[in-house]
Scaffold this active site. Structure first.
Site: not given
Ligand code: IPE
Ligand code: IPE
Ligand code: MG
Length: 254
Positions: A25, A73
């Site tokens: 991330d 996502n």
């Protein structure tokens, strides 16, 4: 970061995690800090994948699972999703040689039927070309979420019950694990998340019941071999009790 220059030398090779899972991330923030588009961060994160995979394989870790694209996502702006899919196509085919040089087998978990046909094709080719490699398995979690995987396992089990191949009494934790996407993948002993966020964002929900969590403040494109070593060293200082008392664990060690 610890001050020891040779961090790798302080790793106990006899007590390595067999499976390390990583939530990669912070790519977007890394790019934005440099005044660039988010996709620049995704591109830059590829080098971190290379280094992390190589470091893990060199140490003798048997499995790494990289969270590359979550079910959620898909809800990002179309431009970013398209750029990520394009990056996957290019990277997967480019990396086959390095994977083979490092004797790493590429595998995947997730709802790959949702992926663009081109991504699926590159993936399948790369998996085929690396299928004989034996040093480490590198799993990409693509269009993946832990809840999706659990629902998928439930469906597979219900079908077996409906077809009369399975009795209700036979359903136990072992059977559920066997119906996950990669039944031979052991639960990760260590889960690393970069970028200073303290959550697991729907990753490996079933498999991380007793996983040790390590949160790094580094943004993913800055993650290097030493950062992996640091996480492993931290892991090796933990006492994994699995519900028992500390005394029981010490006595077991004899
Ligand atoms: C992780 O980086 C990569 C993916 C989720 C595909 P992000 O894109 O989430 O970066 P941040 O968290 O916005 O900085
Ligand atoms: C998790 O990162 C998914 C991947 C790294 C692929 P996100 O950036 O999507 O997670 P949240 O939304 O901040 O929890
Ligand atoms: Mg993020």
């Amino acid at each position: 970061m610890m001050e020891n220059k040779n961090l790798i030398d302080t790793i106990d090779r006899t007590r390595l995690p067999k499976h390390i899972a990583i939530i990669m991330d912070g790519n977007g923030r890394w790019a934005q800090q440099r005044g660039e588009e988010r996709v620049f961060g995704h591109n830059s994160g590829v080098q971190s994948v290379r280094e992390t995979a190589e470091a893990a394989a060199e140490l003798g870790v048997k499995f790494i699972t990289l969270y590359a694209f979550s079910t959620e996502n898909w809800n990002r702006p179309k431009d970013e999703v398209d750029a990520l899919m394009q990056l996957l196509v290019v990277t997967i085919s480019n990396e086959v040689k390095t994977l083979n040089d490092n004797n790493i087998r590429l595998r995947v978990i997730g709802n790959i039927h949702c992926l663009d046909p081109q991504v699926k094709k590159e993936l399948e080719e790369a998996m085929e070309k690396t299928s004989g490699n034996t040093r480490m398995d590198m799993f990409l979690a693509l269009s993946y979420s832990g809840r999706w995987e659990i629902v998928d396992a439930i469906k597979k089990i219900v079908i077996q019950v409906k077809e009369g191949k399975l009795e209700l009494e036979q359903i136990n934790e072992k059977l559920v694990s066997a119906n996950m996407n990669a039944p031979d993948l052991p639960d990760p002993e260590l889960l690393i998340r970069t970028s200073g966020e303290y959550r697991t964002s729907n990753f490996l929900m079933w498999q991380t019941a007793y996983t040790e969590l390590f949160f790094s403040s580094k943004l993913w494109p800055d993650f290097r071999k030493d950062d992996l070593y640091e996480a492993i060293i931290d892991f090796q200082h933990r006492e994994r009790r699995f519900g028992k008392t500390s005394e029981q664990i010490i006595n077991c060690k004899g």
